[in-house]
Design a protein around this motif. Structure first.
Motif, PDB file in Angstrom:
ATOM      1  N   ALA A   1       1.454 -86.868  38.304  1.00  0.00           N
ATOM      2  CA  ALA A   1       2.078 -86.385  39.765  1.00  0.00           C
ATOM      3  C   ALA A   1       1.931 -87.981  40.240  1.00  0.00           C
ATOM      4  O   ALA A   1       2.883 -87.395  41.381  1.00  0.00           O
TER       5      ALA A   1
ATOM      6  N   LYS B   1       8.403 -78.367  46.111  1.00  0.00           N
ATOM      7  CA  LYS B   1       7.929 -79.874  46.959  1.00  0.00           C
ATOM      8  C   LYS B   1       9.778 -79.997  46.298  1.00  0.00           C
ATOM      9  O   LYS B   1       9.594 -81.622  47.064  1.00  0.00           O
TER      10      LYS B   1
ATOM     11  N   ALA C   1       3.311 -77.825  43.684  1.00  0.00           N
ATOM     12  CA  ALA C   1       4.681 -78.498  43.674  1.00  0.00           C
ATOM     13  C   ALA C   1       5.616 -77.705  42.992  1.00  0.00           C
ATOM     14  O   ALA C   1       6.586 -78.905  43.893  1.00  0.00           O
TER      15      ALA C   1
ATOM     16  N   LYS D   1      -0.638 -73.835  41.810  1.00  0.00           N
ATOM     17  CA  LYS D   1      -0.888 -75.233  42.251  1.00  0.00           C
ATOM     18  C   LYS D   1       0.262 -75.876  41.497  1.00  0.00           C
ATOM     19  O   LYS D   1       0.946 -76.839  42.134  1.00  0.00           O
TER      20      LYS D   1
ATOM     21  N   VAL E   1       5.457 -83.648  37.037  1.00  0.00           N
ATOM     22  CA  VAL E   1       4.801 -82.585  37.838  1.00  0.00           C
ATOM     23  C   VAL E   1       3.781 -82.380  37.346  1.00  0.00           C
ATOM     24  O   VAL E   1       4.870 -82.313  35.593  1.00  0.00           O
TER      25      VAL E   1
END
Ligand SMILES: [Fe+2]
Ligand SMILES: [Fe+2]
Length: 212
Positions: free
Chosen positions: A111, A195, A192, A188, A125
């Motif tokens: 990431a 975004k 991510a 998590k 990612v």
């Protein structure tokens, strides 16, 4: 083989007893990248098409999300056809592949890393890949708006060449324990994904998603 959106070629197999599709994608930009190496058998069947699409240009990259035969199995055959090929993969796969005897170039990503090369602007990612919870990666090309999702948005059905419309946020919300069993890892991953803003999700299995 189908050009599912401009310059993105989908190669698929359908397995009737499982009602399941397995896809690979060639983004025929300069440089060219294949999302998922596929199995050895898949590579043997798609290489003539790749050669026809790319002509004299080489396949520069193959993206391997995680170590499973449908994602990584074909790297050896691809390397034979394209000796300058670079495998883009997570840290775990980058350690595993040489142990299986892979001698080609490998670029480990996570990431924190990006890869910009010509028409490609790749962002990654971290992906706790399915039942194995293994240290995998997913790939978003910011220039084309294409996100390769490996096993994440898996749907059953004969999905060759088929696309559904869905809101990106809804797809992220729908990620459940069947896909990422551990709640902390799941949250998590979802954070991510929120975004990034893909236009098109090229899935490893099932129906591609045109993001509304
Ligand atoms: Fe997998
Ligand atoms: Fe898969």
């Amino acid at each position: 083989m189908i050009e599912i959106i401009k310059n993105l070629y989908q190669f698929s197999i359908y397995i009737p007893p499982m009602d399941f599709t397995i896809h690979q994608y060639l983004l025929a930009n300069d440089p060219a990248i294949l999302f998922a190496a596929g199995t050895v058998q898949q590579v043997e069947s798609i290489l003539p098409d790749i050669r026809e699409i790319l002509g004299d240009k080489p396949l520069k990259y193959v993206f391997v999300s995680h170590m499973e035969s449908d994602e990584a199995g074909g790297v050896f055959e691809l390397l034979k056809a394209y000796p300058d090929l670079t495998v883009i993969c997570g840290n775990l796969a980058a350690r595993e592949l040489p142990g299986y005897g892979y001698t080609g170039k490998i670029k480990a990503v996570s990431a924190q890393k990006t890869l910009t090369d010509g028409a490609l602007d790749l962002q990654f990612v971290d992906y706790p890949a399915e039942v194995h919870g293994q240290n995998g990666v997913l790939c978003f090309d910011k220039k084309s708006g294409i996100f390769y999702s490996a096993d994440l948005f898996l749907r059953f059905g004969n999905a060759l060449g088929k696309t559904i419309d869905s809101a990106w946020k809804d797809e992220i919300t729908a990620i459940d324990a069947a896909r990422v069993p551990e709640a902390g890892q799941r949250k998590k991953l979802q954070d991510a994904l929120l975004k990034i803003t893909p236009e098109f999700v090229a899935v490893g299995h099932g129906f591609c998603v045109k993001c509304k």
